[in-house]
Write an enzyme that holds these catalytic residues in place. Structure first.
Site, PDB file in Angstrom:
ATOM      1  N   HIS A 137      -3.916  75.198 124.765  1.00 17.40           N
ATOM      2  CA  HIS A 137      -3.779  76.344 125.671  1.00 17.40           C
ATOM      3  C   HIS A 137      -4.064  75.950 127.101  1.00 17.40           C
ATOM      4  O   HIS A 137      -4.282  76.813 127.946  1.00 17.40           O
ATOM      5  CB  HIS A 137      -4.715  77.462 125.201  1.00 17.40           C
ATOM      6  CG  HIS A 137      -4.439  77.861 123.775  1.00 17.40           C
ATOM      7  ND1 HIS A 137      -3.515  78.832 123.444  1.00 17.40           N
ATOM      8  CD2 HIS A 137      -4.910  77.366 122.609  1.00 17.40           C
ATOM      9  CE1 HIS A 137      -3.462  78.939 122.114  1.00 17.40           C
ATOM     10  NE2 HIS A 137      -4.294  78.056 121.587  1.00 17.40           N
ATOM     11  N   GLU A 146     -28.304  55.591 139.829  1.00 19.65           N
ATOM     12  CA  GLU A 146     -28.454  56.878 139.144  1.00 19.65           C
ATOM     13  C   GLU A 146     -29.619  56.844 138.159  1.00 19.65           C
ATOM     14  O   GLU A 146     -30.439  57.761 138.090  1.00 19.65           O
ATOM     15  CB  GLU A 146     -27.170  57.218 138.368  1.00 19.65           C
ATOM     16  CG  GLU A 146     -25.956  57.512 139.236  1.00 19.65           C
ATOM     17  CD  GLU A 146     -25.106  56.285 139.482  1.00 19.65           C
ATOM     18  OE1 GLU A 146     -25.644  55.157 139.533  1.00 19.65           O
ATOM     19  OE2 GLU A 146     -23.880  56.451 139.642  1.00 19.65           O
ATOM     20  N   LYS A 150     -28.820  48.143 131.383  1.00 17.86           N
ATOM     21  CA  LYS A 150     -28.719  46.702 131.156  1.00 17.86           C
ATOM     22  C   LYS A 150     -29.306  45.950 132.354  1.00 17.86           C
ATOM     23  O   LYS A 150     -30.106  45.052 132.201  1.00 17.86           O
ATOM     24  CB  LYS A 150     -27.247  46.331 130.933  1.00 17.86           C
ATOM     25  CG  LYS A 150     -27.034  44.867 130.640  1.00 17.86           C
ATOM     26  CD  LYS A 150     -25.578  44.615 130.308  1.00 17.86           C
ATOM     27  CE  LYS A 150     -25.302  43.117 130.237  1.00 17.86           C
ATOM     28  NZ  LYS A 150     -23.902  42.833 129.976  1.00 17.86           N
ATOM     29  N   GLU A 203     -12.226  50.790 131.883  1.00 19.03           N
ATOM     30  CA  GLU A 203     -13.088  49.777 132.510  1.00 19.03           C
ATOM     31  C   GLU A 203     -12.736  48.387 131.971  1.00 19.03           C
ATOM     32  O   GLU A 203     -12.844  47.394 132.677  1.00 19.03           O
ATOM     33  CB  GLU A 203     -14.572  50.107 132.265  1.00 19.03           C
ATOM     34  CG  GLU A 203     -15.506  49.451 133.271  1.00 19.03           C
ATOM     35  CD  GLU A 203     -16.903  50.056 133.303  1.00 19.03           C
ATOM     36  OE1 GLU A 203     -17.201  50.872 134.188  1.00 19.03           O
ATOM     37  OE2 GLU A 203     -17.713  49.692 132.440  1.00 19.03           O
ATOM     38  N   LYS A 241     -20.265  51.110 144.882  1.00 17.48           N
ATOM     39  CA  LYS A 241     -21.738  51.112 144.841  1.00 17.48           C
ATOM     40  C   LYS A 241     -22.290  50.518 146.131  1.00 17.48           C
ATOM     41  O   LYS A 241     -23.262  51.018 146.702  1.00 17.48           O
ATOM     42  CB  LYS A 241     -22.237  50.252 143.672  1.00 17.48           C
ATOM     43  CG  LYS A 241     -21.954  50.789 142.292  1.00 17.48           C
ATOM     44  CD  LYS A 241     -22.568  49.840 141.253  1.00 17.48           C
ATOM     45  CE  LYS A 241     -22.078  50.140 139.860  1.00 17.48           C
ATOM     46  NZ  LYS A 241     -22.484  49.146 138.878  1.00 17.48           N
ATOM     47  N   GLY A 277     -22.026  46.538 128.501  1.00 21.69           N
ATOM     48  CA  GLY A 277     -22.582  47.898 128.454  1.00 21.69           C
ATOM     49  C   GLY A 277     -21.756  48.838 127.586  1.00 21.69           C
ATOM     50  O   GLY A 277     -22.289  49.564 126.750  1.00 21.69           O
ATOM     51  N   ARG A 278     -20.428  48.808 127.747  1.00 15.88           N
ATOM     52  CA  ARG A 278     -19.591  49.775 127.014  1.00 15.88           C
ATOM     53  C   ARG A 278     -19.401  49.397 125.548  1.00 15.88           C
ATOM     54  O   ARG A 278     -18.731  50.119 124.809  1.00 15.88           O
ATOM     55  CB  ARG A 278     -18.256  49.961 127.738  1.00 15.88           C
ATOM     56  CG  ARG A 278     -17.500  48.687 128.028  1.00 15.88           C
ATOM     57  CD  ARG A 278     -16.343  48.937 128.998  1.00 15.88           C
ATOM     58  NE  ARG A 278     -15.681  47.704 129.408  1.00 15.88           N
ATOM     59  CZ  ARG A 278     -16.088  46.920 130.397  1.00 15.88           C
ATOM     60  NH1 ARG A 278     -17.171  47.237 131.086  1.00 15.88           N
ATOM     61  NH2 ARG A 278     -15.429  45.829 130.726  1.00 15.88           N
TER      62      ARG A 278
HETATM   63  O1  F6P Z   1     -20.713  51.114 136.980  1.00 14.57           O
HETATM   64  C1  F6P Z   1     -20.262  50.512 135.852  1.00 14.57           C
HETATM   65  C2  F6P Z   1     -21.364  49.964 135.001  1.00 14.57           C
HETATM   66  O2  F6P Z   1     -21.698  48.682 135.421  1.00 14.57           O
HETATM   67  C3  F6P Z   1     -20.940  49.996 133.545  1.00 14.57           C
HETATM   68  O3  F6P Z   1     -20.182  48.942 133.163  1.00 14.57           O
HETATM   69  C4  F6P Z   1     -22.236  50.113 132.865  1.00 14.57           C
HETATM   70  O4  F6P Z   1     -22.082  50.537 131.538  1.00 14.57           O
HETATM   71  C5  F6P Z   1     -22.934  51.125 133.745  1.00 14.57           C
HETATM   72  O5  F6P Z   1     -22.540  50.764 135.044  1.00 14.57           O
HETATM   73  C6  F6P Z   1     -24.418  51.173 133.641  1.00 14.57           C
HETATM   74  O6  F6P Z   1     -24.997  49.934 133.944  1.00 14.57           O
HETATM   75  P1  F6P Z   1     -26.485  49.630 133.543  1.00 14.57           P
HETATM   76  O7  F6P Z   1     -26.604  49.680 132.067  1.00 14.57           O
HETATM   77  O8  F6P Z   1     -26.771  48.260 134.079  1.00 14.57           O
HETATM   78  O9  F6P Z   1     -27.368  50.664 134.184  1.00 14.57           O
END
Ligand code: F6P
Length: 506
Positions: free
Chosen positions: A362, A198, A192, A331, A471, A245-246
């Site tokens: 188990h 990452e 987003k 979240e 972060k 995002g979620r």
């Molecule tokens: O670290 C949390 C977050 O901001 C989430 O809410 C989001 O889904 C994820 O990182 C990834 O963010 P982006 O889509 O901006 O890479």
């Protein structure tokens, strides 16, 4: 317990804290039948919760007083429900025509245009030599699509194999790329913000490995950054500030779903979610599935004080559901301030955890049956499997039924070590079959329950400031891993000592 409008629940909680679930069922001959609800392929059974009709009526009354129905309407109509960021949360506009007003209409027009571009992009990939597509993203840009693609693998379109890469740990990329041929692969970078460490690192790694920017695609609310990164502008699909995002798997974030399953199944997934959207707007609180689910969650967390909650899909295809729900619920609800900035006056999100049955029977079920903490369990079952192994499925369903019964009823024994206290609450969600429509409905059910919980608790479900500090600190520490001098000026003595340790052991 006091909730958004200060309703006192202490008396009900006090009366029921030690209540026996079998006794509650014995006292109410029709409870097992009455305390269930159905919508299309999904049914919800909650007779094994630790509350009685008086407490349930008080909860339903609370939903009315807090105006959960009005809150659903405001959500769908694009009101600013994310106060800390002044944003709407219009995920329903990604799949339903139910919102009113020019803002929602404009959003719907953008959604339709984006769906057209998704179809074109898919058609272009079908014409290309590409057989494997890697979706690079993390959190909300990964968990929903990953779950859906995995869960609906029986509906997979054989034209593409879709893979997911989220973790910054290079082992994840190394393992995945070892299986793939760059000449027959493409990547979709999903972010987003297009600012997530990452995804940018893995995206760069993928772009270099592919060696051809024509096979790079992106989905972002910040298209300029994607283009600067090197993705051809015609292959950047939009996201919007008004989708969290979620809550975004229904948007172009779900391009990986459309690629893996085909457009027809993607449309069916959206249609299932749209059925649930219509239901939350139409059904009154006492028969509104997500509202009832939310009330029980808040009852367990706030009134009974239960700190965790287990999600237990009895279906291998839903193995990723607990991870998806961890982000959705924790979240969204893991907050200590109310939407107006004032401190909350009680617990908010439980710790959500879980795993797939029967495997987890188990591993951690010992603790569920005899541990000192009470853990409300949510069992999820599917009546008709996608395989023909009748005996296996019968055994799976027997285990599902048995566990919920044993947790609630317990069993006596002379030897205390062999005694089962019972009284452990659970709910059961049953799907007729795991179709795209049913899965869409199930995931929208959880989204709306999550939102209803936030309304009951008076908190903002759509921000996540809690993840920012880590972060920021990681950004400050990064140079110190390369340059010892940068590490020496760091303020935290433990981090300084550990950096030294890192250097000595590399
Ligand atoms: O670290 C949390 C977050 O901001 C989430 O809410 C989001 O889904 C994820 O990182 C990834 O963010 P982006 O889509 O901006 O890479």
């Amino acid at each position: 317990m006091r909730l958004a409008h200060g309703a006192p629940f202490a008396a009900h909680a006090e009366r029921l804290r030690k209540a026996s679930i079998p006794a509650l069922l014995a006292a109410d001959a029709v409870r097992a039948r009455d305390w269930s609800a159905r919508l299309g392929p999904l049914s919800f059974h909650y007779a094994r919760q630790r509350l009685d009709r008086a407490a349930l009526a008080a909860l339903v009354d609370l939903a009315r007083r807090v105006d959960v129905p009005g809150a659903f309407r405001r959500l769908v109509d694009g009101a600013i429900v994310n106060l800390s960021e002044s944003r709407a949360a219009l995920h329903t506009a990604l799949r339903s025509d139910l919102g009113r007003g020019s803002q929602v209409e404009a959003a719907r027009a953008e959604v339709r245009a984006t769906r057209r571009r998704m179809r074109e992009l898919r058609a272009a990939l079908v014409e290309s030599p590409v057989t494997d597509v890697v979706s690079v993203g993390i959190g909300g840009s990964d968990l929903g699509p990953r779950l859906v693609v995995d869960a609906l693998s029986a509906h997979r379109d054989p034209r593409f194999r879709v893979h997911f890469l989220s973790n910054v740990d290079g082992h994840a990329a190394a393992r995945l790329l070892a299986e793939l041929d760059p000449a027959r692969s493409a990547a979709v970078l999903v972010s987003k913000t297009f600012g997530t460490q990452e995804t940018l690192l893995n995206g760069r790694l993928l772009a270099d490995w592919l060696g051809d920017p024509r096979r790079l695609h992106a989905v972002s609310a910040n298209p300029g950054r994607a283009v600067d990164f090197g993705v051809p502008a015609a292959q950047v699909l939009p996201m919007w500030d008004w989708v969290g995002g979620r809550y975004s798997l229904w948007s172009a974030v779900g391009l990986s779903i459309a690629l893996a399953l085909g457009d027809v199944h993607f449309d069916a997934l959206l249609a299932g979610a749209a059925e649930l959207d219509a239901h939350v707007l139409d059904a009154p609180p006492d028969s509104n599935l997500p509202t009832l689910h939310a009330l029980l969650a808040v009852w367990n967390r706030r009134a009974l004080g239960l700190p965790t909650s287990a999600v237990l899909p009895y279906d291998q295809r839903l193995a990723l559901l607990p991870s998806y729900l961890q982000q959705l619920l924790m979240e969204s609800l893991g907050k200590s301030v109310r939407a107006n900035g004032a401190p909350v006056d009680g617990p908010t999100s439980p710790v959500v955890w879980g795993g797939v049955g029967t495997d987890v029977q188990h591993s951690f079920f010992q603790m569920l049956h005899q541990g000192t903490d009470l853990v409300p369990c949510e069992f999820i079952g599917v009546m008709r499997p996608d395989h023909g192994h009748v005996d296996n499925h019968r055994a799976l369903l027997a285990n599902l039924l048995a566990q919920s019964e044993a947790l609630a009823n317990g069993a006596d024994a002379d030897d205390p070590a062999r005694r089962y206290p019972g009284g452990r609450p659970s709910t059961l969600l049953l799907l007729d079959a795991l179709t795209p429509r049913a899965l869409g409905l199930l995931l929208a059910f959880y989204e709306h329950s999550c939102y209803a919980q936030s309304v009951l608790l008076g908190i903002n479900a759509f921000d996540q400031w809690g993840v920012e500090l880590g972060k920021r600190v990681a950004g400050t520490l990064l140079p110190a891993l390369e340059d010892p001098a940068a590490g020496e000026v760091l303020a935290d003595p433990v981090t300084r000592a550990l950096l030294l340790e890192f250097r000595n052991r590399r």
